[in-house]
Design a protein around this motif. Structure first.
Motif, short mmCIF file in Angstrom:
data_model
loop_
_atom_site.label_atom_id
_atom_site.label_comp_id
_atom_site.label_asym_id
_atom_site.label_seq_id
_atom_site.Cartn_x
_atom_site.Cartn_y
_atom_site.Cartn_z
N UNK A 1 0.82 -1.21 0.00
CA UNK A 1 0.00 0.00 0.00
C UNK A 1 0.86 1.27 0.00
N UNK A 2 0.40 2.23 -0.78
CA UNK A 2 1.12 3.49 -0.95
C UNK A 2 0.13 4.65 -0.89
N UNK A 3 0.62 5.77 -0.37
CA UNK A 3 -0.13 7.02 -0.41
C UNK A 3 0.63 8.00 -1.30
N UNK A 4 -0.08 8.69 -2.16
CA UNK A 4 0.54 9.70 -3.01
C UNK A 4 -0.54 10.72 -3.37
N UNK A 5 -0.29 11.54 -4.37
CA UNK A 5 -1.28 12.54 -4.78
C UNK A 5 -1.58 12.41 -6.27
N UNK A 6 -2.70 12.98 -6.66
CA UNK A 6 -3.07 12.99 -8.08
C UNK A 6 -2.00 13.72 -8.89
N UNK A 7 -1.48 14.83 -8.37
CA UNK A 7 -0.44 15.58 -9.09
C UNK A 7 0.78 14.71 -9.37
N UNK A 8 1.21 13.95 -8.36
CA UNK A 8 2.38 13.08 -8.55
C UNK A 8 2.14 12.08 -9.67
N UNK A 9 0.95 11.53 -9.74
CA UNK A 9 0.65 10.49 -10.70
C UNK A 9 0.39 11.01 -12.11
N UNK A 10 0.13 12.31 -12.24
CA UNK A 10 -0.30 12.82 -13.55
C UNK A 10 0.63 13.83 -14.21
N UNK A 11 1.49 14.51 -13.42
CA UNK A 11 2.19 15.65 -14.00
C UNK A 11 3.50 15.30 -14.71
N UNK A 12 4.34 14.45 -14.12
CA UNK A 12 5.66 14.21 -14.72
C UNK A 12 5.56 13.42 -16.03
N UNK A 13 4.69 12.43 -16.08
CA UNK A 13 4.55 11.61 -17.29
C UNK A 13 3.07 11.62 -17.70
N UNK A 14 2.62 12.73 -18.32
CA UNK A 14 1.19 12.91 -18.60
C UNK A 14 0.61 11.91 -19.61
N UNK A 15 1.48 11.21 -20.35
CA UNK A 15 0.98 10.24 -21.33
C UNK A 15 0.96 8.82 -20.78
N UNK A 16 1.29 8.67 -19.51
CA UNK A 16 1.38 7.32 -18.93
C UNK A 16 0.00 6.76 -18.60
N UNK A 17 -0.03 5.46 -18.32
CA UNK A 17 -1.27 4.80 -17.94
C UNK A 17 -1.77 5.33 -16.59
N UNK A 18 -0.84 5.61 -15.66
CA UNK A 18 -1.23 6.13 -14.35
C UNK A 18 -1.86 7.51 -14.47
N UNK A 19 -1.28 8.34 -15.34
CA UNK A 19 -1.84 9.67 -15.56
C UNK A 19 -3.25 9.56 -16.13
N UNK A 20 -3.45 8.62 -17.04
CA UNK A 20 -4.78 8.43 -17.63
C UNK A 20 -5.78 7.94 -16.58
N UNK A 21 -5.33 7.04 -15.70
CA UNK A 21 -6.22 6.48 -14.67
C UNK A 21 -6.75 7.56 -13.73
N UNK A 22 -5.88 8.54 -13.40
CA UNK A 22 -6.24 9.53 -12.38
C UNK A 22 -6.42 10.93 -12.97
N UNK A 23 -6.73 10.98 -14.25
CA UNK A 23 -6.94 12.26 -14.92
C UNK A 23 -8.33 12.82 -14.64
N UNK A 24 -9.20 11.96 -14.08
CA UNK A 24 -10.58 12.38 -13.87
C UNK A 24 -11.49 11.97 -15.00
N UNK A 25 -10.89 11.47 -16.09
CA UNK A 25 -11.70 11.06 -17.25
C UNK A 25 -12.24 9.65 -17.08
N UNK A 26 -11.65 8.88 -16.15
CA UNK A 26 -12.04 7.49 -15.99
C UNK A 26 -12.40 7.20 -14.53
N UNK A 27 -13.37 6.33 -14.35
CA UNK A 27 -13.72 5.89 -12.99
C UNK A 27 -12.71 4.83 -12.55
N UNK A 28 -12.27 4.90 -11.29
CA UNK A 28 -11.34 3.89 -10.76
C UNK A 28 -12.04 3.12 -9.65
N UNK A 29 -11.70 1.86 -9.55
CA UNK A 29 -12.34 0.97 -8.57
C UNK A 29 -11.64 1.07 -7.22
#
Length: 310
Positions: A18-46
């Motif tokens: 288990x890890x804690x992080x932020x949406x900014x961390x997951x989306x800003x450095x590599x905006x074309x990554x799968x993680x950025x897409x998951x937490x971009x707000x465009x997709x629902x996550x389980x």
């Protein structure tokens, strides 16, 4: 805590770690990554119903390195990792489509190879492959030197050996279903009774290799060098040997039914009692080839022959 700050926190469960992080961390450095897409707000996550962790079905062993990279662009401690650990991390970075991290790992691997020049052993490969058997990700050993290793009687299905030195490697009785051997140097390698169906050997050097009894069903051996190779009783049903060099190869009792041998070099090859039923032999060089007792029923030797059965 500020409500906006709370909403930006992400709890991740990577297969139990288990890890804690932020949406900014997951989306800003590599905006074309799968993680950025998951937490971009465009997709629902389980999320689980307990503490709101987002579950990701990947090995979490090296995920801290991924988070460190996303936080500050520095892949900490990569030089301290063993080569096999770097290969594991590389697979995770490729899965998450973190192209910047992929480049960094490849840079470290190159430096380590130049500095240490240490080749992998059978123990290294077994240690790395076995934990991956259940999930079956693609194991990449591209460009490594495995010459002389005994890799017999293993299950190495799907492994990518492309551009690797496999001189005199022993793969006898090894399962290599769908493995890749693009442009490998496998001179004098032993593949006796190996399971090689649907493998890709394009432009591989298999000169003098022992391939007797191997199963190459639907394999791609286009432009391979198979001079003086031993293919006795090999199973090459529907295999592609397009433009392959089989000069002097021993194909005695091999099954080449429906194989594509177009433009192959077969000078001095031994096809005694081989099965060439419906094989495609367009523009092949059969000079001094031994076809005694071979089954050439419905083999395609001229373009007009295709109309016989296609």
């Amino acid at each position: 805590m500020d409500s906006n700050a709370c909403s930006s926190i992400v709890r991740l469960n990577i297969c139990g770690k288990k890890f804690w992080t932020t949406v900014d961390t997951l989306t800003q450095r590599e905006p074309q990554s799968m993680l950025a897409a998951m937490f971009s707000g465009r997709h629902a996550v389980c999320k689980d119903s307990d503490k709101g962790y987002v579950f990701v079905d990947r090995d979490g062993k090296h995920f801290r390195h991924i988070l460190n990279w996303l936080r500050d662009g520095v892949a900490r401690n990569l030089y301290e990792l063993e080569r096999l650990e770097l290969l594991e991390l590389l697979q995770e970075a490729e899965y998450y489509q973190l192209l910047g991290l992929v480049d960094k790992i490849n840079e470290v691997l190159k430096v380590k190879d130049e500095q240490m020049n240490i080749d992998l052993t059978r123990t290294d490969i077994v240690k790395y492959v076995r934990p991956l058997m259940a999930s079956r990700p693609i194991l990449k050993l591209r460009g490594t030197n495995l010459s002389g290793l005994d890799l017999s009687k293993l299950d190495l299905s799907g492994v990518d050996f492309s551009f690797t030195c496999l001189k005199s490697v022993n793969f006898s009785h090894t399962v290599l279903h769908s493995a890749k051997f693009v442009e490998v140097d496998a001179e004098n390698a032993i593949f006796q009774n190996a399971m090689l169906f649907e493998c890709i050997f394009t432009m591989a050097n298999l000169c003098g290799a022992m391939l007797a009894g191997a199963n190459f069903k639907s394999a791609d051996l286009s432009s391979c060098i198979l001079r003086d190779a031993d293919l006795r009783s090999a199973k090459l049903l529907k295999a592609s040997l397009y433009k392959a060099n089989l000069e002097g190869a021993n194909m005695e009792e091999a099954d080449l039914s429906e194989a594509n041998l177009s433009q192959a070099k077969l000078k001095n090859a031994n096809f005694q009692h081989a099965r060439l039923y419906r094989a495609i032999l367009l523009e092949t060089c059969l000079e001094d080839a031994n076809l005694e007792g071979a089954n050439l029923f419905q083999a395609v030797r001229r373009p007009q022959d295709r109309t016989n059965w296609w």
